[in-house]
Scaffold this motif. Structure first.
Motif, PDB file in Angstrom:
ATOM      1  N   VAL A 146       0.950  -1.290   0.014  1.00 26.35           N
ATOM      2  CA  VAL A 146       0.056  -0.012   0.036  1.00 26.35           C
ATOM      3  C   VAL A 146       0.839   1.206  -0.068  1.00 26.35           C
ATOM      4  O   VAL A 146       0.566   2.220  -0.656  1.00 26.35           O
ATOM      5  N   LYS A 147       2.034   1.186   0.773  1.00 25.99           N
ATOM      6  CA  LYS A 147       3.064   2.273   0.637  1.00 25.99           C
ATOM      7  C   LYS A 147       3.373   2.703  -0.638  1.00 25.99           C
ATOM      8  O   LYS A 147       3.443   3.932  -1.011  1.00 25.99           O
ATOM      9  N   LYS A 148       3.989   1.716  -1.372  1.00 27.15           N
ATOM     10  CA  LYS A 148       4.404   1.930  -2.820  1.00 27.15           C
ATOM     11  C   LYS A 148       3.228   2.358  -3.633  1.00 27.15           C
ATOM     12  O   LYS A 148       3.375   3.158  -4.465  1.00 27.15           O
ATOM     13  N   ALA A 149       1.977   1.853  -3.613  1.00 22.94           N
ATOM     14  CA  ALA A 149       1.016   2.477  -4.440  1.00 22.94           C
ATOM     15  C   ALA A 149       0.543   3.661  -4.095  1.00 22.94           C
ATOM     16  O   ALA A 149      -0.007   4.390  -4.639  1.00 22.94           O
ATOM     17  N   LEU A 150       0.850   4.305  -2.730  1.00 26.42           N
ATOM     18  CA  LEU A 150       0.361   5.351  -2.138  1.00 26.42           C
ATOM     19  C   LEU A 150       0.968   6.662  -2.987  1.00 26.42           C
ATOM     20  O   LEU A 150       0.454   7.687  -3.327  1.00 26.42           O
ATOM     21  N   LYS A 151       2.190   6.210  -3.681  1.00 28.84           N
ATOM     22  CA  LYS A 151       2.861   7.215  -4.383  1.00 28.84           C
ATOM     23  C   LYS A 151       1.942   7.774  -5.564  1.00 28.84           C
ATOM     24  O   LYS A 151       2.106   8.811  -5.952  1.00 28.84           O
ATOM     25  N   GLY A 152       1.271   6.807  -6.009  1.00 28.20           N
ATOM     26  CA  GLY A 152       0.556   7.126  -7.290  1.00 28.20           C
ATOM     27  C   GLY A 152      -1.202   7.433  -7.096  1.00 28.20           C
ATOM     28  O   GLY A 152      -1.720   7.687  -8.084  1.00 28.20           O
ATOM     29  N   ASP A 153      -1.342   6.989  -5.758  1.00 26.98           N
ATOM     30  CA  ASP A 153      -2.789   7.328  -5.252  1.00 26.98           C
ATOM     31  C   ASP A 153      -2.914   7.734  -3.901  1.00 26.98           C
ATOM     32  O   ASP A 153      -3.011   6.729  -3.081  1.00 26.98           O
ATOM     33  N   LYS A 155      -5.639   8.617  -2.402  1.00 24.60           N
ATOM     34  CA  LYS A 155      -6.521   8.108  -1.903  1.00 24.60           C
ATOM     35  C   LYS A 155      -6.706   6.776  -0.909  1.00 24.60           C
ATOM     36  O   LYS A 155      -7.484   6.483   0.049  1.00 24.60           O
ATOM     37  N   LEU A 156      -5.201   6.045  -0.966  1.00 21.38           N
ATOM     38  CA  LEU A 156      -4.974   5.056  -0.113  1.00 21.38           C
ATOM     39  C   LEU A 156      -4.575   5.359   1.001  1.00 21.38           C
ATOM     40  O   LEU A 156      -4.219   4.496   2.028  1.00 21.38           O
ATOM     41  N   GLN A 157      -4.339   6.585   1.494  1.00 18.69           N
ATOM     42  CA  GLN A 157      -3.817   7.074   2.771  1.00 18.69           C
ATOM     43  C   GLN A 157      -4.840   6.523   4.069  1.00 18.69           C
ATOM     44  O   GLN A 157      -4.234   6.042   5.050  1.00 18.69           O
ATOM     45  N   ASN A 158      -6.281   6.796   3.669  1.00 15.72           N
ATOM     46  CA  ASN A 158      -6.904   6.213   4.681  1.00 15.72           C
ATOM     47  C   ASN A 158      -6.966   4.754   5.057  1.00 15.72           C
ATOM     48  O   ASN A 158      -6.848   4.192   6.165  1.00 15.72           O
ATOM     49  N   GLN A 159      -6.732   3.881   3.955  1.00 14.60           N
ATOM     50  CA  GLN A 159      -6.504   2.558   4.264  1.00 14.60           C
ATOM     51  C   GLN A 159      -5.031   2.232   4.686  1.00 14.60           C
ATOM     52  O   GLN A 159      -5.169   1.282   5.596  1.00 14.60           O
ATOM     53  N   LEU A 160      -4.191   3.072   4.549  1.00 11.27           N
ATOM     54  CA  LEU A 160      -2.870   2.682   5.007  1.00 11.27           C
ATOM     55  C   LEU A 160      -2.920   3.091   6.650  1.00 11.27           C
ATOM     56  O   LEU A 160      -2.456   2.374   7.549  1.00 11.27           O
ATOM     57  N   GLU A 185     -13.835  -0.805   6.098  1.00 15.18           N
ATOM     58  CA  GLU A 185     -12.299  -1.408   6.566  1.00 15.18           C
ATOM     59  C   GLU A 185     -12.369  -2.856   6.467  1.00 15.18           C
ATOM     60  O   GLU A 185     -11.323  -3.379   6.093  1.00 15.18           O
ATOM     61  N   GLN A 186     -13.576  -3.459   6.604  1.00 13.94           N
ATOM     62  CA  GLN A 186     -13.796  -4.738   6.632  1.00 13.94           C
ATOM     63  C   GLN A 186     -13.444  -5.450   5.128  1.00 13.94           C
ATOM     64  O   GLN A 186     -13.040  -6.114   4.846  1.00 13.94           O
ATOM     65  N   GLU A 187     -13.944  -4.607   4.146  1.00 13.66           N
ATOM     66  CA  GLU A 187     -13.686  -4.719   2.634  1.00 13.66           C
ATOM     67  C   GLU A 187     -12.418  -4.765   2.437  1.00 13.66           C
ATOM     68  O   GLU A 187     -11.768  -5.376   1.716  1.00 13.66           O
ATOM     69  N   TRP A 188     -11.529  -3.617   2.867  1.00 13.37           N
ATOM     70  CA  TRP A 188     -10.067  -3.538   2.747  1.00 13.37           C
ATOM     71  C   TRP A 188      -9.414  -4.868   3.135  1.00 13.37           C
ATOM     72  O   TRP A 188      -8.619  -5.324   2.498  1.00 13.37           O
ATOM     73  N   LEU A 189      -9.943  -5.382   4.490  1.00 16.06           N
ATOM     74  CA  LEU A 189      -9.125  -6.465   5.050  1.00 16.06           C
ATOM     75  C   LEU A 189      -9.327  -7.964   4.277  1.00 16.06           C
ATOM     76  O   LEU A 189      -8.693  -8.815   4.463  1.00 16.06           O
ATOM     77  N   LYS A 190     -10.470  -8.047   3.355  1.00 15.90           N
ATOM     78  CA  LYS A 190     -10.823  -9.051   2.378  1.00 15.90           C
ATOM     79  C   LYS A 190      -9.809  -9.514   1.554  1.00 15.90           C
ATOM     80  O   LYS A 190      -9.438 -10.712   1.147  1.00 15.90           O
ATOM     81  N   GLU A 191      -8.667  -8.284   1.430  1.00 17.73           N
ATOM     82  CA  GLU A 191      -7.381  -8.783   0.714  1.00 17.73           C
ATOM     83  C   GLU A 191      -6.392  -9.513   1.520  1.00 17.73           C
ATOM     84  O   GLU A 191      -5.608 -10.173   0.873  1.00 17.73           O
ATOM     85  N   THR A 192      -6.384  -9.305   2.622  1.00 17.18           N
ATOM     86  CA  THR A 192      -5.683 -10.076   3.393  1.00 17.18           C
ATOM     87  C   THR A 192      -6.335 -10.635   4.660  1.00 17.18           C
ATOM     88  O   THR A 192      -6.521 -10.143   5.881  1.00 17.18           O
ATOM     89  N   PRO A 193      -7.059 -11.938   4.175  1.00 18.38           N
ATOM     90  CA  PRO A 193      -7.763 -12.629   5.246  1.00 18.38           C
ATOM     91  C   PRO A 193      -6.741 -12.913   6.435  1.00 18.38           C
ATOM     92  O   PRO A 193      -5.834 -13.824   6.261  1.00 18.38           O
ATOM     93  N   LEU A 194      -6.841 -12.377   7.625  1.00 17.28           N
ATOM     94  CA  LEU A 194      -6.210 -12.809   8.873  1.00 17.28           C
ATOM     95  C   LEU A 194      -6.640 -14.024   9.675  1.00 17.28           C
ATOM     96  O   LEU A 194      -7.944 -14.025  10.062  1.00 17.28           O
TER      97      LEU A 194
END
Length: 366
Positions: A146-153, A155-160, A185-194
């Motif tokens: 997410v940190k890498k992607a943040l450089k180009g977007d 909007k990802l700051q809230n997710q980070l 936030e639950q939707e964001w976490l679906k990409e990383t099922p803990l």
């Protein structure tokens, strides 16, 4: 629904699995790692409504919903780093919908405890920490991406920010399921099922005497209840020995045994019911002479998607659903003709949200 049964070695995990699935697949031996390959067992979901419909329709076939129980080998400290048979076990847990965590609350000098004494809080922490350590590894990789992607977007700051807050929570030794999240936030976490976010039922395994006694005064059981409340988890008192005895009985003998014990239902039924509740599952019913059947769906499922559980063509060509609640149907004497006459059979469209116990006939065209 797939439930993974976990616990430290010698807590009664395999004994409970054998009782729940009425098999003797899982070894129940007095030494660590007697379960190496996960054993699995399919059991029908008890549903008196299905039994009643089968009786009314004199059906040729009755098909209940099913639950798969998986007996996952005993975890130990360091499992997240590969200790014991850790990596494999964590992978097995990842494949389940929810966890039944068996916690030893009984004293027995003849059954060794891996840590030498009975301490439910320590035992729960041992397994939870291994899941948390595995989660932190995954979460760190996600944060880096997410940190890498943040450089180009931007909007990802809230997710980070959310991921960083969750990481801090995990680093305090707290499970992800105890972290309050918004729907986004639950939707964001679906990409990383803990692993530590999975719903948990703590099965407090008691001796026969304590199981029949006053649990409000039982210190080990109350410890488990306190932890479960903090984690938004469920807790069920259970006696694996009693469940093993019940599993060997015929149905009429089971009812008598449960009655003598002052129990309304077996541990199997209670675990399945709690699993449905934790996962937000319900059942709808289809009925006719060829077959009566229970279908498991999530709460909030709309009619076309529920129809798709039967066949994808049902969803694609959905026209409408003919629906009557089980209670309304039975109030009409178990007669579909009488139910229609009384106006309790409804025609529902694509936006209808299915309810538990709906008896449904889907109309479709392909």
């Amino acid at each position: 629904m797939k439930l993974g049964i976990v616990g430290l070695p010698n807590v009664g995990k395999s004994t409970l699995f054998n009782a729940l699935t009425s098999t003797q697949n899982a070894q129940a031996a007095n030494y660590p790692f007697c379960t190496i390959e996960p054993n699995s067992g399919i059991v029908p979901v008890p549903d008196p409504r299905l039994d009643k419909l089968a009786e009314i329709w004199q059906t040729d076939k009755k098909t209940p919903a099913i639950v798969e129980f998986v007996d996952i080998a005993g975890l130990v400290k360091g499992a997240s780093q590969g200790a014991g048979l850790g990596n494999k076990f964590l992978g097995d847990i990842r494949n389940t919908d929810a966890i039944v965590h068996v916690v030893r609350c009984f004293e027995d000098v003849n059954i060794v405890h891996v840590d030498g004494s009975i301490n439910p809080a320590r035992d729960i922490e041992t397994i939870n920490l291994e899941l948390i350590f595995a989660d932190l590894d995954m979460l760190n990789r996600r944060i880096d991406r997410v940190k890498k992607a943040l450089k180009g977007d931007k909007k990802l700051q809230n997710q980070l920010d959310f991921l960083e807050q969750l990481k801090a929570h995990l680093e305090e030794g707290k499970s992800a399921r105890a972290f309050d999240m918004t729907e986004e936030e639950q939707e964001w976490l679906k990409e990383t099922p803990l692993l530590s976010a999975k719903p948990v039922i703590y099965a407090a395994n008691l001796c026969e005497k304590d199981f029949s006694g006053d649990l409000a005064e039982h210190p080990h059981y109350q410890t488990v209840c306190k932890i479960a409340a903090e984690e938004h988890a469920a807790v069920l008192p259970i006696c694996a020995k009693i469940e093993a005895e019940i599993s060997d009985l015929e149905d009429d003998e089971k009812e008598m045994f449960l009655s003598e014990m002052g129990l309304e239902e077996s541990g199997l039924n209670r675990i399945i019911r709690e699993g449905y509740s934790l996962l937000g599952l319900i059942s709808y019913l289809t009925a006719g002479k060829p077959e009566v059947r229970a279908w498991t769906i999530r709460k909030g499922t709309k009619a076309p998607q529920a129809a798709g559980k039967i066949h994808t063509d049902f969803e694609k060509g959905f026209i409408r659903a003919e629906v009557v609640s089980f209670d309304d149907f039975m109030a009409c004497g178990g007669s579909m003709a009488a139910a229609k006459e009384k106006g309790v059979v409804r025609l529902e469209g694509k936006d209808y949200v299915m309810q538990d116990g709906d008896i449904v006939l889907f109309r479709f065209n392909v």
